[in-house]
Write an enzyme that holds these catalytic residues in place. Sequence first.
Site, PDB file in Angstrom:
ATOM      1  N   HIS A  21       6.321  -1.575  19.590  1.00  0.00           N
ATOM      2  CA  HIS A  21       7.348  -1.983  18.628  1.00  0.00           C
ATOM      3  C   HIS A  21       6.961  -3.209  17.813  1.00  0.00           C
ATOM      4  CE1 HIS A  21      11.377  -2.209  17.074  1.00  0.00           C
ATOM      5  NE2 HIS A  21      11.619  -3.370  17.622  1.00  0.00           N
ATOM      6  N   HIS A  48       9.500  -1.413  22.782  1.00  0.00           N
ATOM      7  CA  HIS A  48      10.956  -1.290  22.738  1.00  0.00           C
ATOM      8  C   HIS A  48      11.360  -0.319  23.833  1.00  0.00           C
ATOM      9  CE1 HIS A  48      15.026  -0.810  21.417  1.00  0.00           C
ATOM     10  NE2 HIS A  48      14.850  -1.777  20.538  1.00  0.00           N
ATOM     11  N   ARG A  72       8.829 -11.444  22.230  1.00  0.00           N
ATOM     12  CA  ARG A  72       9.732 -11.847  21.145  1.00  0.00           C
ATOM     13  C   ARG A  72      11.190 -11.660  21.541  1.00  0.00           C
ATOM     14  NH1 ARG A  72      11.869  -8.304  16.423  1.00  0.00           N
ATOM     15  NH2 ARG A  72      11.541  -6.761  18.031  1.00  0.00           N
ATOM     16  N   GLU A 125      22.349  -9.294  21.312  1.00  0.00           N
ATOM     17  CA  GLU A 125      21.225  -8.422  21.682  1.00  0.00           C
ATOM     18  C   GLU A 125      20.549  -8.969  22.923  1.00  0.00           C
ATOM     19  OE1 GLU A 125      18.560  -7.158  18.634  1.00  0.00           O
ATOM     20  OE2 GLU A 125      20.142  -6.909  17.169  1.00  0.00           O
ATOM     21  N   LEU A 184      12.669 -11.056  11.875  1.00  0.00           N
ATOM     22  CA  LEU A 184      13.056 -11.112  10.457  1.00  0.00           C
ATOM     23  C   LEU A 184      13.297 -12.571  10.066  1.00  0.00           C
ATOM     24  CD1 LEU A 184      15.445  -8.014  10.153  1.00  0.00           C
ATOM     25  CD2 LEU A 184      13.120  -8.222   9.280  1.00  0.00           C
ATOM     26  N   GLY A 233      19.301  -6.598  13.078  1.00  0.00           N
ATOM     27  CA  GLY A 233      19.688  -7.659  12.160  1.00  0.00           C
ATOM     28  C   GLY A 233      18.801  -8.880  12.300  1.00  0.00           C
ATOM     29  N   ARG A 250      13.568  -7.671  26.722  1.00  0.00           N
ATOM     30  CA  ARG A 250      12.978  -6.352  26.431  1.00  0.00           C
ATOM     31  C   ARG A 250      11.883  -5.928  27.388  1.00  0.00           C
ATOM     32  NH1 ARG A 250      12.916  -5.998  19.959  1.00  0.00           N
ATOM     33  NH2 ARG A 250      15.142  -5.592  19.922  1.00  0.00           N
ATOM     34  N   ALA A 309      14.347  -1.966  10.264  1.00  0.00           N
ATOM     35  CA  ALA A 309      15.042  -2.848  11.223  1.00  0.00           C
ATOM     36  C   ALA A 309      16.516  -2.501  11.258  1.00  0.00           C
ATOM     37  CB  ALA A 309      14.829  -4.306  10.827  1.00  0.00           C
ATOM     38  N   GLN A 310      17.018  -2.333  12.449  1.00  0.00           N
ATOM     39  CA  GLN A 310      18.412  -1.908  12.599  1.00  0.00           C
ATOM     40  C   GLN A 310      19.310  -3.074  13.003  1.00  0.00           C
ATOM     41  OE1 GLN A 310      18.493   1.309  15.426  1.00  0.00           O
ATOM     42  NE2 GLN A 310      17.284   2.669  14.148  1.00  0.00           N
ATOM     43  N   LYS A 331       0.829  -1.216   0.000  1.00  0.00           N
ATOM     44  CA  LYS A 331       0.000   0.000   0.000  1.00  0.00           C
ATOM     45  C   LYS A 331       0.858   1.258   0.000  1.00  0.00           C
ATOM     46  CE  LYS A 331      -1.017   0.118   4.950  1.00  0.00           C
ATOM     47  NZ  LYS A 331      -2.051   0.205   5.978  1.00  0.00           N
TER      48      LYS A 331
HETATM   49  C1  LIG Z   1      12.202   0.360  13.914  1.00  0.00           C
HETATM   50  C2  LIG Z   1      12.138  -1.145  13.885  1.00  0.00           C
HETATM   51  C3  LIG Z   1      13.290  -1.897  14.069  1.00  0.00           C
HETATM   52  C4  LIG Z   1      13.250  -3.285  14.039  1.00  0.00           C
HETATM   53  N1  LIG Z   1      14.414  -4.015  14.160  1.00  0.00           N
HETATM   54  C5  LIG Z   1      14.375  -5.359  13.995  1.00  0.00           C
HETATM   55  C6  LIG Z   1      15.573  -6.132  13.951  1.00  0.00           C
HETATM   56  O1  LIG Z   1      16.678  -5.599  14.038  1.00  0.00           O
HETATM   57  N2  LIG Z   1      15.462  -7.475  13.788  1.00  0.00           N
HETATM   58  C7  LIG Z   1      14.267  -8.115  13.665  1.00  0.00           C
HETATM   59  O2  LIG Z   1      14.236  -9.328  13.520  1.00  0.00           O
HETATM   60  N3  LIG Z   1      13.118  -7.396  13.677  1.00  0.00           N
HETATM   61  C8  LIG Z   1      13.150  -6.051  13.830  1.00  0.00           C
HETATM   62  N4  LIG Z   1      11.984  -5.334  13.822  1.00  0.00           N
HETATM   63  C9  LIG Z   1      10.722  -6.034  13.542  1.00  0.00           C
HETATM   64  C10 LIG Z   1      10.702  -6.410  12.068  1.00  0.00           C
HETATM   65  O3  LIG Z   1      11.267  -5.357  11.317  1.00  0.00           O
HETATM   66  C11 LIG Z   1       9.283  -6.644  11.588  1.00  0.00           C
HETATM   67  O4  LIG Z   1       8.627  -7.515  12.453  1.00  0.00           O
HETATM   68  C12 LIG Z   1       9.321  -7.279  10.195  1.00  0.00           C
HETATM   69  O5  LIG Z   1      10.092  -6.476   9.337  1.00  0.00           O
HETATM   70  C13 LIG Z   1       7.925  -7.432   9.663  1.00  0.00           C
HETATM   71  O6  LIG Z   1       8.031  -7.870   8.347  1.00  0.00           O
HETATM   72  P1  LIG Z   1       6.732  -8.224   7.524  1.00  0.00           P
HETATM   73  O7  LIG Z   1       7.199  -8.664   6.176  1.00  0.00           O
HETATM   74  O8  LIG Z   1       5.886  -9.128   8.312  1.00  0.00           O
HETATM   75  O9  LIG Z   1       5.936  -6.844   7.430  1.00  0.00           O
HETATM   76  P2  LIG Z   1       6.424  -5.337   7.019  1.00  0.00           P
HETATM   77  O10 LIG Z   1       7.885  -5.266   6.777  1.00  0.00           O
HETATM   78  O11 LIG Z   1       5.853  -4.456   8.033  1.00  0.00           O
HETATM   79  O12 LIG Z   1       5.720  -5.140   5.613  1.00  0.00           O
HETATM   80  C14 LIG Z   1       4.325  -4.974   5.512  1.00  0.00           C
HETATM   81  C15 LIG Z   1       3.987  -4.752   4.053  1.00  0.00           C
HETATM   82  O13 LIG Z   1       2.576  -4.858   3.888  1.00  0.00           O
HETATM   83  C16 LIG Z   1       2.088  -3.731   3.165  1.00  0.00           C
HETATM   84  N5  LIG Z   1       0.685  -3.592   3.559  1.00  0.00           N
HETATM   85  C17 LIG Z   1       0.162  -3.465   4.807  1.00  0.00           C
HETATM   86  N6  LIG Z   1      -1.180  -3.431   4.739  1.00  0.00           N
HETATM   87  C18 LIG Z   1      -1.521  -3.552   3.429  1.00  0.00           C
HETATM   88  C19 LIG Z   1      -2.740  -3.586   2.720  1.00  0.00           C
HETATM   89  N7  LIG Z   1      -3.939  -3.481   3.330  1.00  0.00           N
HETATM   90  N8  LIG Z   1      -2.705  -3.706   1.368  1.00  0.00           N
HETATM   91  C20 LIG Z   1      -1.524  -3.770   0.704  1.00  0.00           C
HETATM   92  N9  LIG Z   1      -0.326  -3.751   1.334  1.00  0.00           N
HETATM   93  C21 LIG Z   1      -0.337  -3.646   2.678  1.00  0.00           C
HETATM   94  C22 LIG Z   1       3.033  -2.618   3.562  1.00  0.00           C
HETATM   95  O14 LIG Z   1       2.973  -1.545   2.643  1.00  0.00           O
HETATM   96  C23 LIG Z   1       4.352  -3.371   3.524  1.00  0.00           C
HETATM   97  O15 LIG Z   1       4.787  -3.502   2.193  1.00  0.00           O
HETATM   98  C24 LIG Z   1      12.012  -3.940  13.850  1.00  0.00           C
HETATM   99  C25 LIG Z   1      10.849  -3.182  13.673  1.00  0.00           C
HETATM  100  C26 LIG Z   1      10.912  -1.800  13.686  1.00  0.00           C
HETATM  101  C27 LIG Z   1       9.659  -1.006  13.477  1.00  0.00           C
END
Ligand SMILES: Cc1cc2nc3c(=O)[nH]c(=O)nc-3n(C[C@H](O)[C@H](O)[C@H](O)COP(=O)(O)OP(=O)(O)OC[C@H]3O[C@@H](n4cnc5c(N)ncnc54)[C@H](O)[C@@H]3O)c2cc1C
Length: 494
Positions: free
Chosen positions: A318, A219, A353, A108, A359, A50, A261, A47-48, A36
């Site tokens: 978070h 977080h 978690r 971590e 990831l 890893g 955490r 994600a910072q 979206k």
């Molecule tokens: C700041 C931050 C730091 C983090 N650091 C870490 C880390 O170091 N290591 C780790 O393991 N995890 C980390 N996490 C958690 C991890 O990043 C997320 O849990 C993970 O990236 C989620 O991946 P995902 O593919 O499930 O969803 P996301 O990466 O959130 O992707 C969601 C996707 O769905 C799309 N979408 C959502 N709703 C709709 C809809 N209705 N229609 C169409 N598209 C839609 C969005 O546009 C996006 O493309 C961190 C999270 C944050 C916020």
Amino acid sequence: MERLTADLLVVGAGVAGVYAALAAEAKGANVLLLAKDPLPSGSTPWAQGGVAFPLDEEDLEAHLQDTLRAGRGLVEEAVARSILAEAPRHLERLTTMGLPFHPEPTREGGHSRPRVRHLGGDQSGLLLLRGLLTHLQSPVLEGYMAASLLLAQGRVAGVLAISPRGPVEIRAGAVLLATGGFGRLFPVTTNPEGATGDGMALAFHAGGVLRDLEFVQFHPTALPNGALVSEACRGEGALLLNSRGERFMGRYDPLLELAPRDVVARAVHREREATGGVFLDLRPIPHLEARFPTVVASARALGLDPLREPIPVAPAAHYAMGGVKTDLRGYTGLPGLYAAGEVASTGFHGANRLASNSLLEGLVMGERAALAALEDLAFPPKAEALPALALDPHHLPALRVQTEPAGVVRSGEGLRRALAFAEALPLEEVPPLEATRAALEAGHLALLARLLLRLALLREESRGAHFREDFPEEAKEVYHLEAQGPHVRRVPAG
Ligand SMILES: Cc1cc2nc3c(=O)[nH]c(=O)nc-3n(C[C@H](O)[C@H](O)[C@H](O)COP(=O)(O)OP(=O)(O)OC[C@H]3O[C@@H](n4cnc5c(N)ncnc54)[C@H](O)[C@@H]3O)c2cc1C
């Protein structure tokens, strides 16, 4: 209306969605992805720290034990074991794909050893996602939001999407939700704007089961605007100080700054209440600017200089441990519907978690869900869209403020007040093509607020990320809470 078809429709293009699509296209399937927001979108690029990978066979057991300890009895051991056992294969594959993992793992919070592999200093998620996208051949429809699921003969058969270019009906042999979490329900969050729990709301509305929604990880160290200060900073020597300049974690946990955490988040919350502020001293980290460029830039953007002085930090919403219940293949129990990544609840994270396990879960479960979905394609002739859930987005700021009692420290009284507010909101079913993106997102957050608050009230104990000051102990009975339609049930863990 524009009409499209695919074998597999992947809703979401973060780590789980893109890795799923790569697995499906490698099998020759015709795959379509929706995002979206423009790429790179979702939480993944933020994600910072890893990705946590077990170092070797022996470490697999230690990684499992760390995951179980953090999850406080709610991690499904068989699920965790199977995800961790598959992890090394994915690291090898990603390395072969050219992803630039740093050779030295970092440590971590909650991990007994350094086993988190980062990319580009603190740009792990961004480089991971960009790397995956360079290999992707399937089209990603950017700016297309899934507004409702299409149902046909008891199966999920596609979605109705809205986009700035107009509505589109997408029919598919199976749908894989990879839409991420719902951090945007909270007033301070590390999550990007699109983290509004769409996939969870869509699945629930179609009859799916949402599990463990009350477990939201806060977080411990975000800047006042929600920008994250990675846990890896504490892994590499950063210290937490209260406003009196005291290093306080010794009073809360023997693992000090590297305690799980939930423990650190509550300690930071308490010290902020008791002393008026908490600060992170990043100066002990060697080569701070080169190692954590994003953190330094985020602090500077707020006029802070982490090279010279400790910076103010506070807990921020978070990560959603709960979500759409799936089995080990990402199947939701609704024919034709699969889920992977943060939107899903596999049982890997339990009540809390372990850092950088998400990831990893996105990779392993993204691939599994895609492969399982390809075994289960069907194309019924006629499909109907479910109504969409919408709320006037003007209610959203008040909803966020009112939901604050569902934060780091909860109480029955606060949760009841918040639930009464959420239940009084005029959430309504509307024809999907009549709703705006903002109204749909507000509707999804309002639905999830109601469910989260209900489950948080029912869980009269403290466990992992869920802390009730009126029930501060862990209960003997270990159970999940599942919401489906109007019902909530307790399901014994394990
Ligand atoms: C700041 C931050 C730091 C983090 N650091 C870490 C880390 O170091 N290591 C780790 O393991 N995890 C980390 N996490 C958690 C991890 O990043 C997320 O849990 C993970 O990236 C989620 O991946 P995902 O593919 O499930 O969803 P996301 O990466 O959130 O992707 C969601 C996707 O769905 C799309 N979408 C959502 N709703 C709709 C809809 N209705 N229609 C169409 N598209 C839609 C969005 O546009 C996006 O493309 C961190 C999270 C944050 C916020």
